[in-house]
Scaffold this active site. Structure first.
Site, PDB file in Angstrom:
ATOM      1  CD  GLU A   1      41.501  37.183  69.684  1.00 16.12           C
ATOM      2  OE1 GLU A   1      42.272  36.520  69.088  1.00 16.12           O
ATOM      3  OE2 GLU A   1      40.336  37.196  70.199  1.00 16.12           O
TER       4      GLU A   1
ATOM      5  CB  CYS B   1      47.067  38.104  63.380  1.00 17.08           C
ATOM      6  SG  CYS B   1      45.272  38.195  63.778  1.00 17.08           S
TER       7      CYS B   1
END
Ligand code: ADP
Length: 484
Positions: free
Chosen positions: A254, A288
């Protein structure tokens, strides 16, 4: 600090600030003012090898348990995480800086993955496939992948760990987690709660490192580790991917994002402003999936800017433990310097400042919630992940133009758009090259949906029923001679 003081007494490798340990250790600091809050003993490369060997032993017995038994332990862990929500939230705020309300939300969100995968553990179904041969059957089964290594970031110190640990344990894997240097305390508390819940020793181990590269090298090269699950920067993700190549480990990555946030002229502008605030300023812009590039259709640009500015004025910058704070400090001074440089670069190239625009006068690692207008592609802020409370706004004319702009990045994690025309919603939703698309919402994370990115934003998915598969291998058995 009441909760933390009590917790320290129960954590063998954590010391309060009056008792510096003799063994190698790192100092955990409060991001608001860089003051030390605790010391934590660290693990070196040699000790990491021993940890992996212990995980290997634990794997054989944990994976042999029934899914129902693993489910029971996970459910108990889930309950303990929630029972200790006040402690975990205080520690999250102290070590990561986020406001306490957000920290409480993170504990609930993090625990939701444990509950979800406790349930999913029982549903790792296989398949029986019609065989193309006489007297034969084809069986497909799912088996735990083995020892997993996880490396996690500081921005969600609890949830980024449960998102990896819960599916790993549900699948029958054992797991070694290296949390970020800034936020090891919540990780150690969670490890203790897992043991209290009945998780066998060695099944979940936290390795605190002051030299992540050295410990990371062991985790990514040891032959007993079968999978690496990493959340962090794209640069480190690419490095770890290379390191994993020598033993062909499975990878879950990720990585960074560069989320577009698009407001079309047919949108509900008030809803778009509320979504922008939630997506941009949560965790001081340090997620993010934070909106990174705002594109507003020119016919509604001025209205959006004015309304967003009014909402930004309502935000309250301050220490995360202080009542009413909605935006906390950045994680450290390096982050403050990076964000300041991005804003200065944009200003010097012609960006307008509608709100904020500088480090806060109160000192510490605080940056004012900021709105920059008229962003152009030559500005660093237009292409880099900002990771700060800065909304970078620009206008667009047509749907085609904005799709091109939005997709013009190597990243593909989250994206957002606001519109009401149903045809447009489907067209734009399909055209955006992202793993996740928020339509008329600025918040997309939930344990029931597959979280993850495409392009250079990563590999694999976390959460949802797909998330368990990432920790399992498929095995097929061809059975023949059954009619003889
Ligand atoms: P951020 O910029 O968000 O801190 P990083 O990618 O640097 O993102 O950090 C995410 C995680 O990766 C942290 O746990 C950090 O310690 C770890 N990390 C950083 N560099 C390395 C490395 N070379 N090897 C292994 N882990 C690393």
């Amino acid at each position: 600090m009441i909760h933390l003081k009590n917790a320290i007494k129960q954590l063998p490798v954590v010391y309060d600030i009056n008792t510096r340990p003799k063994a190698p250790h790192l100092t955990v600091t409060d991001p608001a003012n860089s003051r030390p809050i605790a010391f934590v003993e660290t693990t070196d490369s040699k000790e990491t090898e021993a940890v992996i060997e212990k995980a290997e032993k634990a794997f054989s017995s944990w994976s042999a348990k029934t899914a129902k038994d693993r489910c029971k332990v996970l459910k108990k862990w889930h309950d303990l995480l929630l029972e200790n929500s006040d402690l975990l939230a205080e520690v999250i705020t102290l070590e990561s800086g986020k406001p306490i309300q957000e920290a409480k939300g993170e504990v609930a969100y993090g625990a939701s993955y444990v509950e979800w995968f406790a349930e999913e553990a029982k549903r790792a179904y296989g398949e029986m496939v019609p065989a193309p041969w006489q007297d034969a059957e084809i069986l497909v089964m799912k088996q735990a992948i083995g020892v997993v290594a996880a490396i996690t970031p500081w921005n969600f110190p609890v949830a980024m760990i449960t998102r990896k640990v819960a599916p790993a344990l549900a699948a029958g894997c054992s797991i070694v987690v290296k949390p970020a240097e800034d936020t090891p305390l919540s990780a150690l508390i969670m490890e203790k709660l897992a043991l209290d819940a009945g998780l066998p020793h060695g099944t979940l181990q936290i390795v605190v490192a002051d030299n992540p590269a050295k410990v990371g090298a062991v985790l990514t090269s040891h032959s007993a580790v079968k999978k690496l699950s990493f959340t962090g920067s794209t640069a480190v993700g690419k490095l770890l991917m290379k390191q994993c190549a020598s033993t062909v480990k499975k990878l879950g990555l990720e990585l960074g994002g560069n989320a577009p946030f698009i407001v079309f002229e047919d949108a509900d502008i008030d809803a778009a402003v509320a979504g922008a605030i939630a997506s941009k300023y949560r965790n001081a812009g340090q997620t993010c999936v934070c909106a990174n590039r705002f594109y507003i259709q020119s016919t509604v640009y001025d209205e959006f800017v004015e309304k967003l500015a009014l909402s930004v004025q309502e935000l309250k910058l301050g220490h995360g433990l202080k009542e009413g704070t909605t935006v906390g400090p950045l994680i450290n001074q390096a982050a403050l310097l990076k964000v300041s440089a991005l804003v200065e670069d944009a200003k010097s190239k012609g960006a307008g400042v509608k709100s904020g625009g500088q480090a806060a006068k109160m000192g510490g690692n605080y940056f004012e919630p900021t709105i920059l207008t008229d962003i152009t592609l030559d500005m660093d802020i237009a292409v880099e992940e900002i990771f700060g409370p800065i909304a970078a706004l620009n206008r667009f004319e047509t749907e085609q133009d904005v799709i091109k702009l939005a997709n013009d990045t190597p990243y593909g994690l989250a994206s957002y758009f606001y519109a009401r025309d149903v045809g447009r919603i489907f067209r734009v939703g399909k055209a955006l090259e992202y793993g996740m698309v928020g339509v008329n919402t600025g918040i997309i994370s939930t344990e029931v949906a597959p979280f993850g990115g495409i392009k250079e934003s990563g590999l694999g998915r976390e959460g949802s029923h797909y998330g368990l598969d990432d920790f399992m291998e498929l095995k097929y058995m061809a059975l023949t001679g059954l009619g003889r």
